[in-house]
Design a protein around this motif. Structure first.
Motif, PDB file in Angstrom:
ATOM      1  N   GLY A 211      13.199   3.873   5.976  1.00 53.17           N
ATOM      2  CA  GLY A 211      13.774   2.954   5.151  1.00 53.17           C
ATOM      3  C   GLY A 211      12.880   1.782   4.896  1.00 53.17           C
TER       4      GLY A 211
ATOM      5  N   ARG B 120      12.437   2.125  -0.315  1.00 57.96           N
ATOM      6  CA  ARG B 120      13.048   1.117  -1.279  1.00 57.96           C
ATOM      7  C   ARG B 120      12.867   1.714  -2.455  1.00 57.96           C
TER       8      ARG B 120
ATOM      9  N   VAL C 162      20.287   6.452   3.390  1.00 57.30           N
ATOM     10  CA  VAL C 162      18.829   6.111   4.168  1.00 57.30           C
ATOM     11  C   VAL C 162      19.369   6.128   5.720  1.00 57.30           C
TER      12      VAL C 162
ATOM     13  N   ASP D 272      17.556   5.092   9.092  1.00 56.03           N
ATOM     14  CA  ASP D 272      16.407   4.558   9.662  1.00 56.03           C
ATOM     15  C   ASP D 272      16.963   3.698  10.936  1.00 56.03           C
TER      16      ASP D 272
ATOM     17  N   CYS E  50      15.792  -2.663   7.679  1.00 51.41           N
ATOM     18  CA  CYS E  50      15.012  -2.048   6.873  1.00 51.41           C
ATOM     19  C   CYS E  50      15.185  -2.221   5.294  1.00 51.41           C
TER      20      CYS E  50
ATOM     21  N   GLY F  25      17.349   0.405   3.494  1.00 52.71           N
ATOM     22  CA  GLY F  25      18.643   0.402   3.722  1.00 52.71           C
ATOM     23  C   GLY F  25      19.494  -0.646   3.224  1.00 52.71           C
TER      24      GLY F  25
ATOM     25  N   PHE G 131      23.833   3.409   4.327  1.00 51.31           N
ATOM     26  CA  PHE G 131      22.795   3.453   5.385  1.00 51.31           C
ATOM     27  C   PHE G 131      23.300   3.863   6.790  1.00 51.31           C
TER      28      PHE G 131
END
Length: 379
Positions: free
Chosen positions: A11, A16, A31, A33, A38, A41, A47
């Motif tokens: 992330g 991004r 995402v 992570d 992050c 995220g 996320f």
């Protein structure tokens, strides 16, 4: 096709920018992570905050995504193998397992006839007393795994310094490389699709500060022959790896115009951030295209470009004065949404566009000095 859910392991800022590219094309992104705040995220459609090795999470990700990619190479290869049971994964576990380990990466390059700096592998303290390393001094000791942006690297000039450095790196497996007389460093980013389609981005000339990329100049100020040779080598690396996705190959150029491969990054690269603003297709859109099996985009540049990294050191007391960047109509500012600014941490970058690399570089250095008027920090 657009509308599908894509999965992303990692992330950070590269993630991004992948999410942004995917969104612009109509894709959704999940995402994964382990860090709750992050950068990727924060803008993802979904996320998941969990470890990369969590089996239940991998099952959930694999069963809900049409394809999965990564934003950095330190993802456990076994996790990628598991995900590949559900959907297409790019890069695959084999490529990541090679490129995330300096020892395996060097051995792969040598075995396939690629030129690298002289090196030796050191895997335990006993080898320091039974092997002669004098031919590699002055050298740089690099930890085999999890080293990046100058971390896990120590310069050594003598056997005594080598012994101390190996201990400082917790006696982990390392590669000792001889320091070479460099003219400059360059990088080539290549995209390879599932149908073997290839696209090359213009060669970037890179300047580093304490192991962290500081400035990238594009196109690189090198001869056409050297640029073409570097691109041809990058293609061969991708083909030998049977790589699918976006790959960066970093090179040293020596005084006799010899090219040595420094490292391979199985992902978009910091030196390719200029492609967001200066190319018809960015490296991140290309990552989406290679993952989704759609035709690759044009990599032509419409402007010369110079990219400058923004590190956390600029936030010593206050937020930097962004007017120093935004007052120029041909300069693009990118901030990564990281909540905490720390020294040597990448917080963003800016890219100066112009008709020539010389004028773009002059403007980039002027902005760099205005943000931090300490001349010692400028190249």
């Amino acid at each position: 096709m657009p509308g599908a859910m894509l999965g992303l392991l990692g992330g950070g800022q590269l993630g991004r920018m992948f999410v942004m590219a995917a969104h612009s094309m109509g894709y959704r992104v999940t995402v994964l992570d382990p860090s709750i705040d992050c950068p990727a995220g924060c803008i993802a459609d979904r996320f998941i905050c969990a470890d990369y090795t969590d089996r239940n999470t991998l099952h959930e990700l694999g069963s809900t995504c049409a394809g999965i990619t990564t934003e950095f190479e330190n993802i456990p290869a076994e996790s990628l193998r598991i995900l590949a049971e559900y959907c297409f994964v790019s890069p695959d576990a084999r490529c990541v397992s090679i490129t995330q380990d300096r020892i395996l990466e060097k051995q792969f390059l040598v075995a396939n006839g690629f030129s690298v700096a002289p090196f030796l592998v050191i895997q335990n303290p006993d080898e320091l007393s039974i092997t002669q390393y004098s031919d590699l001094f002055p050298g740089i000791l690099k930890v085999s795994r999890f080293g990046y942006d100058g971390k896990g690297q120590i310069r050594v000039n003598t056997q005594a310094e080598l012994n101390t450095a190996f201990a400082d790196l917790n006696n982990k497996s390392c590669v000792l490389e001889r320091l070479m007389p460099l003219v400059c460093e360059i990088s080539v980013i290549v995209a390879r699709g599932v149908d073997d389609e290839l696209r090359l981005f213009p060669v970037a000339e890179n300047q580093h500060d304490h192991g962290i990329l500081d400035i990238s100049i594009i196109p690189a100020r090198i001869s056409r022959d050297i640029a073409q040779k570097a691109q041809e080598i990058a293609i061969r690396v991708a083909e030998k790896l049977n790589y699918r996705g976006v790959l960066c190959v970093e090179f040293f150029i020596l005084e006799n115009d010899q090219l040595l491969i420094n490292e391979i990054a199985p992902r978009p690269h910091n030196s390719g951030h200029y492609t967001i603003d200066a190319c018809i297709t960015s490296q991140f859109e290309q990552q989406v295209r290679t993952l989704c099996g759609i035709p690759l985009g044009s990599t032509s540049m419409h402007s010369a470009a110079v990219m400058v990294n923004l590190l956390g050191d600029l936030w010593q007391k206050n937020e930097p004065n962004w007017k120093q960047v935004l007052q120029y109509s041909s300069t693009k500012l990118h901030l990564y949404g990281k909540r905490e600014a720390r020294p040597r941490r990448k917080m963003g970058h800016y890219t100066v566009l112009d008709t020539t690399t010389e004028t773009a570089l002059q403007q980039a250095l002027k902005i760099k000095h205005s943000l931090n008027p300490n001349p010692s920090l400028d190249n």
